[in-house]
Scaffold this motif. Structure first.
Motif, PDB file in Angstrom:
ATOM      1  N   LEU A 154      41.217  54.656  29.247  1.00  0.00           N
ATOM      2  CA  LEU A 154      42.083  54.245  30.346  1.00  0.00           C
ATOM      3  C   LEU A 154      43.537  54.296  29.885  1.00  0.00           C
ATOM      4  CD1 LEU A 154      42.105  52.973  33.252  1.00  0.00           C
ATOM      5  CD2 LEU A 154      42.214  50.766  32.085  1.00  0.00           C
ATOM      6  N   THR A 155      44.369  55.017  30.616  1.00  0.00           N
ATOM      7  CA  THR A 155      45.768  55.147  30.207  1.00  0.00           C
ATOM      8  C   THR A 155      46.699  54.225  30.986  1.00  0.00           C
ATOM      9  OG1 THR A 155      46.049  56.999  31.745  1.00  0.00           O
ATOM     10  CG2 THR A 155      45.494  57.531  29.456  1.00  0.00           C
ATOM     11  N   THR A 156      46.368  53.927  32.220  1.00  0.00           N
ATOM     12  CA  THR A 156      47.210  53.034  33.013  1.00  0.00           C
ATOM     13  C   THR A 156      46.330  52.083  33.808  1.00  0.00           C
ATOM     14  OG1 THR A 156      47.275  54.609  34.848  1.00  0.00           O
ATOM     15  CG2 THR A 156      49.116  54.655  33.295  1.00  0.00           C
ATOM     16  N   THR A 170      50.155  36.096  34.467  1.00  0.00           N
ATOM     17  CA  THR A 170      49.461  36.804  33.393  1.00  0.00           C
ATOM     18  C   THR A 170      47.998  37.010  33.765  1.00  0.00           C
ATOM     19  OG1 THR A 170      50.948  35.863  31.737  1.00  0.00           O
ATOM     20  CG2 THR A 170      48.858  36.770  30.938  1.00  0.00           C
ATOM     21  N   ARG A 171      47.367  35.972  34.274  1.00  0.00           N
ATOM     22  CA  ARG A 171      45.964  36.077  34.687  1.00  0.00           C
ATOM     23  C   ARG A 171      45.791  37.168  35.741  1.00  0.00           C
ATOM     24  NH1 ARG A 171      45.187  31.437  37.146  1.00  0.00           N
ATOM     25  NH2 ARG A 171      45.680  32.455  39.111  1.00  0.00           N
ATOM     26  N   ASP A 172      46.669  37.202  36.731  1.00  0.00           N
ATOM     27  CA  ASP A 172      46.565  38.209  37.793  1.00  0.00           C
ATOM     28  C   ASP A 172      46.790  39.618  37.251  1.00  0.00           C
ATOM     29  OD1 ASP A 172      46.094  36.111  39.515  1.00  0.00           O
ATOM     30  OD2 ASP A 172      48.096  36.144  40.426  1.00  0.00           O
ATOM     31  N   PHE A 173      47.736  39.755  36.323  1.00  0.00           N
ATOM     32  CA  PHE A 173      47.988  41.058  35.721  1.00  0.00           C
ATOM     33  C   PHE A 173      46.761  41.538  34.943  1.00  0.00           C
ATOM     34  CE2 PHE A 173      49.129  43.518  31.965  1.00  0.00           C
ATOM     35  CZ  PHE A 173      49.655  44.651  32.582  1.00  0.00           C
ATOM     36  N   VAL A 174      46.200  40.665  34.109  1.00  0.00           N
ATOM     37  CA  VAL A 174      45.030  41.041  33.310  1.00  0.00           C
ATOM     38  C   VAL A 174      43.821  41.277  34.218  1.00  0.00           C
ATOM     39  CG1 VAL A 174      43.449  40.332  31.473  1.00  0.00           C
ATOM     40  CG2 VAL A 174      45.901  39.927  31.228  1.00  0.00           C
ATOM     41  N   GLN A 175      43.695  40.507  35.295  1.00  0.00           N
ATOM     42  CA  GLN A 175      42.598  40.729  36.249  1.00  0.00           C
ATOM     43  C   GLN A 175      42.717  42.121  36.865  1.00  0.00           C
ATOM     44  OE1 GLN A 175      39.900  38.286  37.433  1.00  0.00           O
ATOM     45  NE2 GLN A 175      39.240  40.416  37.595  1.00  0.00           N
ATOM     46  N   GLY A 176      43.918  42.518  37.244  1.00  0.00           N
ATOM     47  CA  GLY A 176      44.129  43.863  37.785  1.00  0.00           C
ATOM     48  C   GLY A 176      43.808  44.934  36.761  1.00  0.00           C
ATOM     49  N   TRP A 177      44.219  44.692  35.503  1.00  0.00           N
ATOM     50  CA  TRP A 177      43.917  45.633  34.422  1.00  0.00           C
ATOM     51  C   TRP A 177      42.404  45.758  34.232  1.00  0.00           C
ATOM     52  CZ3 TRP A 177      41.323  45.077  29.841  1.00  0.00           C
ATOM     53  CH2 TRP A 177      41.483  46.113  28.913  1.00  0.00           C
ATOM     54  N   LEU A 178      41.715  44.628  34.193  1.00  0.00           N
ATOM     55  CA  LEU A 178      40.262  44.630  34.020  1.00  0.00           C
ATOM     56  C   LEU A 178      39.575  45.324  35.193  1.00  0.00           C
ATOM     57  CD1 LEU A 178      37.676  43.780  32.534  1.00  0.00           C
ATOM     58  CD2 LEU A 178      37.832  41.578  33.745  1.00  0.00           C
ATOM     59  N   ASN A 179      40.012  45.031  36.406  1.00  0.00           N
ATOM     60  CA  ASN A 179      39.411  45.675  37.578  1.00  0.00           C
ATOM     61  C   ASN A 179      39.549  47.192  37.494  1.00  0.00           C
ATOM     62  OD1 ASN A 179      38.850  43.115  38.535  1.00  0.00           O
ATOM     63  ND2 ASN A 179      40.481  43.136  40.062  1.00  0.00           N
ATOM     64  N   ARG A 180      40.705  47.654  37.071  1.00  0.00           N
ATOM     65  CA  ARG A 180      40.928  49.098  36.925  1.00  0.00           C
ATOM     66  C   ARG A 180      40.020  49.673  35.840  1.00  0.00           C
ATOM     67  NH1 ARG A 180      40.726  53.699  37.182  1.00  0.00           N
ATOM     68  NH2 ARG A 180      42.362  55.212  36.735  1.00  0.00           N
ATOM     69  N   TYR A 181      39.861  48.963  34.736  1.00  0.00           N
ATOM     70  CA  TYR A 181      38.976  49.433  33.681  1.00  0.00           C
ATOM     71  C   TYR A 181      37.531  49.496  34.161  1.00  0.00           C
ATOM     72  CZ  TYR A 181      36.107  49.593  29.507  1.00  0.00           C
ATOM     73  OH  TYR A 181      35.152  49.940  28.590  1.00  0.00           O
ATOM     74  N   LEU A 182      37.067  48.478  34.856  1.00  0.00           N
ATOM     75  CA  LEU A 182      35.686  48.481  35.330  1.00  0.00           C
ATOM     76  C   LEU A 182      35.463  49.595  36.357  1.00  0.00           C
ATOM     77  CD1 LEU A 182      34.986  44.647  35.481  1.00  0.00           C
ATOM     78  CD2 LEU A 182      34.323  46.285  33.699  1.00  0.00           C
TER      79      LEU A 182
END
Length: 184
Positions: free
Chosen positions: A139-141, A164-176
């Motif tokens: 994952l690049t972005t 921070t939680r919302d940012f990491v949640q968005g990152w995790l959602n994109r990864y999944l």
């Protein structure tokens, strides 16, 4: 995503590792149908090609964990502007023996935290280069560089800052989503 397993490699062996705390906080944000399996990379012997046949038991167990996973999450600190040696050792073992790499085609993501303002930016870039060489679609972005502060994550592995939680949640959602797409 239904019953997906994520192998987690934390690049720090410290008992009180901020990156281990980050991994646990990310796990807490995951949906119930996604499981996190933590690899014990500290149990791996130093890589030596002479020891590939047969694989040492900790290496065989490690490779089995990664091979069974739908994706791999690398959570790394930054040591001397790169990844820790223990993490590189795990990647080396995962790539061997020749023709039996655990990384090829397995979707991965890279994140990390450190006390510095740029987080683990240099380590993450080095790790992405290594994973590209192993054929692991990474994952690049979005990229996630988190500055660790004592109050970033509480004792229950929860982010204390909503932004921070919302940012990491968005990152995790994109990864999944990435894992779902590539493991279909």
């Amino acid at each position: 995503m239904s019953n997906h397993s994520i192998a987690v490699l934390v690049g720090s062996l410290r008992a009180d590792s901020s990156n281990k705390k980050l991994a646990r906080a990310i796990e807490r944000l995951a949906p119930k149908d996604v499981s996190f399996q933590y690899a014990d990379i500290g149990a791996l012997p130093l890589y030596n090609q002479d020891d590939e046949q047969p694989l040492p038991e900790p290496v065989a167990d490690f490779k089995a964990l990664v091979n069974a996973a739908h994706g791999v999450l690398f959570v790394t600190p930054e040591y001397n502007r790169s990844i820790p040696g223990v993490l590189k050792n795990a990647i080396d073992w995962g790539s061997r023996p020749y023709g039996k790499s655990s990384w090829a085609g397995r979707p991965s993501a890279v994140i990390g935290t450190s006390p510095g303002a740029t987080g683990t930016a240099m380590a993450q870039q080095h790790l992405r280069n290594i994973l590209a060489g192993q054929g692991s679609p990474t994952l690049t972005t979005p990229e996630a560089f988190l500055q660790f502060k004592e109050d970033l994550i509480d004792d229950q592995h929860a982010f204390t800052n909503a932004g921070t939680r919302d940012f990491v949640q968005g990152w995790l959602n994109r990864y999944l989503e990435w894992v779902r797409k590539l493991s279909a």
